[in-house]
Scaffold this active site. Structure first.
Site, PDB file in Angstrom:
ATOM      1  N   TRP A   1     -24.055  -8.146  -7.660  1.00 41.38           N
ATOM      2  CA  TRP A   1     -23.409  -7.396  -8.748  1.00 41.38           C
ATOM      3  C   TRP A   1     -23.376  -8.190 -10.040  1.00 41.38           C
ATOM      4  CZ3 TRP A   1     -21.448  -8.018  -3.847  1.00 41.38           C
ATOM      5  CH2 TRP A   1     -20.599  -9.113  -3.640  1.00 41.38           C
ATOM      6  N   ARG A   2     -23.691  -9.482  -9.983  1.00 34.68           N
ATOM      7  CA  ARG A   2     -23.743 -10.254 -11.225  1.00 34.68           C
ATOM      8  C   ARG A   2     -25.037 -10.003 -11.980  1.00 34.68           C
ATOM      9  NH1 ARG A   2     -20.773 -15.831  -9.152  1.00 34.68           N
ATOM     10  NH2 ARG A   2     -18.674 -14.974  -9.368  1.00 34.68           N
TER      11      ARG A   2
ATOM     12  N   GLU B   1     -15.700  -4.649  -7.037  1.00 31.56           N
ATOM     13  CA  GLU B   1     -14.315  -5.108  -7.034  1.00 31.56           C
ATOM     14  C   GLU B   1     -13.486  -4.390  -5.973  1.00 31.56           C
ATOM     15  OE1 GLU B   1     -13.092  -7.648  -8.270  1.00 31.56           O
ATOM     16  OE2 GLU B   1     -14.711  -8.226  -9.608  1.00 31.56           O
TER      17      GLU B   1
ATOM     18  N   GLN C   1      -9.587  -8.172  -0.482  1.00 32.75           N
ATOM     19  CA  GLN C   1      -9.268  -8.719   0.846  1.00 32.75           C
ATOM     20  C   GLN C   1     -10.487  -8.792   1.758  1.00 32.75           C
ATOM     21  OE1 GLN C   1      -5.594  -9.519   1.826  1.00 32.75           O
ATOM     22  NE2 GLN C   1      -6.237  -9.951  -0.263  1.00 32.75           N
TER      23      GLN C   1
ATOM     24  N   TYR D   1      -4.811  -6.241 -10.497  1.00 32.20           N
ATOM     25  CA  TYR D   1      -5.963  -7.144 -10.396  1.00 32.20           C
ATOM     26  C   TYR D   1      -7.267  -6.445 -10.782  1.00 32.20           C
ATOM     27  CZ  TYR D   1     -10.126  -9.223  -8.689  1.00 32.20           C
ATOM     28  OH  TYR D   1     -11.409  -9.686  -8.658  1.00 32.20           O
TER      29      TYR D   1
ATOM     30  N   ASP E   1      -5.722 -13.171  -8.578  1.00 30.91           N
ATOM     31  CA  ASP E   1      -5.995 -12.849  -7.174  1.00 30.91           C
ATOM     32  C   ASP E   1      -5.575 -14.066  -6.333  1.00 30.91           C
ATOM     33  OD1 ASP E   1      -7.963 -14.737  -7.644  1.00 30.91           O
ATOM     34  OD2 ASP E   1      -9.343 -13.789  -6.252  1.00 30.91           O
TER      35      ASP E   1
ATOM     36  N   CYS F   1      -5.195 -32.105 -12.820  1.00 32.77           N
ATOM     37  CA  CYS F   1      -4.612 -31.389 -11.685  1.00 32.77           C
ATOM     38  C   CYS F   1      -3.366 -32.090 -11.165  1.00 32.77           C
ATOM     39  CB  CYS F   1      -5.638 -31.237 -10.563  1.00 32.77           C
ATOM     40  SG  CYS F   1      -5.001 -30.310  -9.151  1.00 32.77           S
TER      41      CYS F   1
END
Length: 374
Positions: free
Chosen positions: A29-30, A42, A47, A125, A143, A213
């Site tokens: 899909w990219r 999407e 999930q 989302y 997400d 981080c």
DNA sequence: TAATCGTGGTC
DNA sequence: TGACCAAGATT
């Protein structure tokens, strides 16, 4: 929770995008700029793992190449393509949304998160994902990956399902997404969570955010995000009957709500924890389908674990007299069909396993069965 | 807020 | 091997 400094949030933009440009996966899909195709991806990815989605997405786009074809399609056709992917309400919602897009939006997807969120099956989302990826809108998204990345980078050590924390995460996402390439920025966050900043054994040495981080500095990345424990699946028992009448078997369609909604299965029903399964067969077939059968033969038992249910399904064979009629109670459809034909109707895991136990297979179900047996 | 809703992979 | 988890939405 205390929100991180704005500058600290904005600081991760550049390294994140640089890393994404170098390491993004080549996903089908990219290659598309079609909002419809991106929306479908999407919905499927909710999930559900990327590797699982890929073949479903390709088949779906082939069967329903645009919004109009999806809006016109029978739900049966859509379910048939969706079979095996799970969370079947997504398929139902996709069709309802496609109909609304055709009827109320001139056949074009809304471009804003607010507009998208009015459609069935599109929540906060997915609205952000489609708006940013398909329409280059500065729309935030959170997400499971984003929760994990933010929790670690910004050192959020409170229950990530608490409302205050959820809102804080969305605020961070909103601050971060403002600027060029919002779709890539959002995908970069998720990609980082999927590839490096994984739940277990994160690859912190390769992370573009390692100097920034908090969790890496404190060495507690693997314990973040903080979540509460999930409930164990409750046990339930049911029976399924391979009921033959003149070379065909009875297939019945479940109600449009609840577990495995709208899917086809073998007739049967739920039984109590202490029931002797065989004793309930005649009674259940009579009460739920108005059937009378003789000679019930036990075939075996399968187990299937859903997110919130642990199903133990006992499988039987029986026969019905020629001319036997069906009077359905809860189910919304029934057909007498060749056993293998049930595999071509939309059905869920327990039915596939039961048919496999009964020796009813085709190539597709055999492959699925192989996967689920490891 | 907490349940419900599938499936398959991972350790 | 059971528990966790994966690009969540809905009620």
């Amino acid at each position: 929770m205390k929100l991180p400094e704005r500058s600290r949030i904005r600081r991760i933009r550049a390294p994140l995008l640089r890393w994404y440009d170098a390491h993004r996966r080549d996903l089908p899909w990219r290659h598309s700029r079609d909002p419809y195709a991106i929306w479908i991806s999407e919905a499927m990815l909710q999930q559900t793992r990327v590797e699982t989605v890929i073949p479903y997405w390709e088949r779906f786009l082939e069967a329903f190449p645009d919004v109009g074809s999806l809006a016109r399609a029978d739900l049966d056709q859509i379910y048939a393509v969706w079979t095996g992917l799970g969370y079947y309400s997504r398929a139902r919602n996709l069709k309802a949304a496609a109909e609304s897009i055709v009827a109320d939006h001139g056949g074009q997807l809304p471009e804003t998160p607010e507009g998208l969120a009015t459609l069935k099956g599109i929540g906060r989302y997915t609205a952000g994902a489609v708006a940013s990826i398909a329409f280059d809108r500065e729309a935030p998204l959170v997400d499971g990956n984003v929760v994990r990345v933010f929790s670690r980078v910004f050192g959020i050590r409170e229950d990530s399902s608490r409302k205050e924390i959820v809102e804080g995460l969305w605020t961070i996402a909103d601050i971060l997404v403002r600027g060029p390439r919002p779709g890539d920025l959002n995908q970069a966050l998720m990609e980082l969570g999927a590839i490096l900043c994984t739940p277990r054994k994160p690859d912190c040495g390769a992370c573009p955010l390692r100097r920034d981080c908090d969790a890496l500095a404190r060495d507690d990345a693997e314990s973040l995000p903080v979540k509460k424990k999930k409930a164990k699946p409750r046990r339930m028992r049911a029976i399924a009957v391979h009921l033959e009448r003149e070379g065909r078997i009875l297939a019945v369609r479940r109600p449009e709500e609840g577990l495995m909604a709208g899917l086809w299965e073998l007739p049967g029903g739920e039984i109590g924890p202490d029931d002797e399964a065989r004793d309930r067969v005649c009674e259940l077939l009579g009460a739920s389908f108005g059937l009378q059968v003789r000679g019930v033969e036990s075939v075996g038992r399968i187990e299937h674990v859903f997110t919130h249910r642990h199903l133990e399904l006992e499988v039987f064979r029986s026969r019905a007299e020629p001319g036997t009629r069906v009077r359905r109670r809860d189910h919304v459809g029934h057909r007498w069909i060749r056993p293998q034909a049930l595999l071509a109707l939309a059905h869920a895991g327990p039915t596939r396993k039961a048919l496999n136990l009964l020796g009813v297979t085709n190539e597709v179900s055999a492959r699925a069965e192989g996967r689920s047996r490891r």
